[in-house]
Design a protein around this motif. Sequence first.
Motif, PDB file in Angstrom:
ATOM      1  N   TRP A 135       0.835  -1.213   0.000  1.00 33.36           N
ATOM      2  CA  TRP A 135       0.000   0.000   0.000  1.00 33.36           C
ATOM      3  C   TRP A 135       0.867   1.259   0.000  1.00 33.36           C
ATOM      4  O   TRP A 135       0.621   2.198  -0.759  1.00 33.36           O
ATOM      5  N   ALA A 136       1.868   1.287   0.861  1.00 37.29           N
ATOM      6  CA  ALA A 136       2.741   2.463   0.950  1.00 37.29           C
ATOM      7  C   ALA A 136       3.466   2.711  -0.371  1.00 37.29           C
ATOM      8  O   ALA A 136       3.574   3.856  -0.823  1.00 37.29           O
ATOM      9  N   THR A 137       3.929   1.646  -0.993  1.00 32.18           N
ATOM     10  CA  THR A 137       4.622   1.777  -2.271  1.00 32.18           C
ATOM     11  C   THR A 137       3.674   2.267  -3.356  1.00 32.18           C
ATOM     12  O   THR A 137       4.008   3.182  -4.124  1.00 32.18           O
TER      13      THR A 137
ATOM     14  N   SER B  66       2.814   5.926  -2.785  1.00 37.04           N
ATOM     15  CA  SER B  66       3.972   6.764  -3.102  1.00 37.04           C
ATOM     16  C   SER B  66       4.143   6.931  -4.607  1.00 37.04           C
ATOM     17  O   SER B  66       4.425   8.035  -5.087  1.00 37.04           O
TER      18      SER B  66
END
Length: 126
Positions: A67-69, A72
């Motif tokens: 999710w973070a990737t 981003s």
Amino acid sequence: MTDHAGSSRHRTRRRHTEDETLVRNQPALRTSDGTVWVVVAGMFAIACAVPLIMILADPAGAAGVAWATLVSIVLLYGGLLAARVLIGDRTRRLRVLAVLMLAMAAIALAGLFTCVMIAWAAVPTA
């Protein structure tokens, strides 16, 4: 024998040459209007999103990193689109687009590598 290669006159003359073998003198960083960066970055974002979405389809320990990737990459692509529209100076705009594209690549590489390492650690050994 005196070496004049480091003289200031020589350095000044070299800066003004159009040597296209230098990274900073590539046509994509001098003559483009930025559309090619937007298209290539969009295709790159899609290519990175596919495995990240597959990781999210079967959420294990790597879901948070995926999710973070993904977020981003989407935010960096949005910044790339904004830079394409908002920065007027061509050279500065193209350099910002290149840096944002490189940031997308670095974050995607680190994120996908981390996801693979998390998934690999969960595989039982025989």
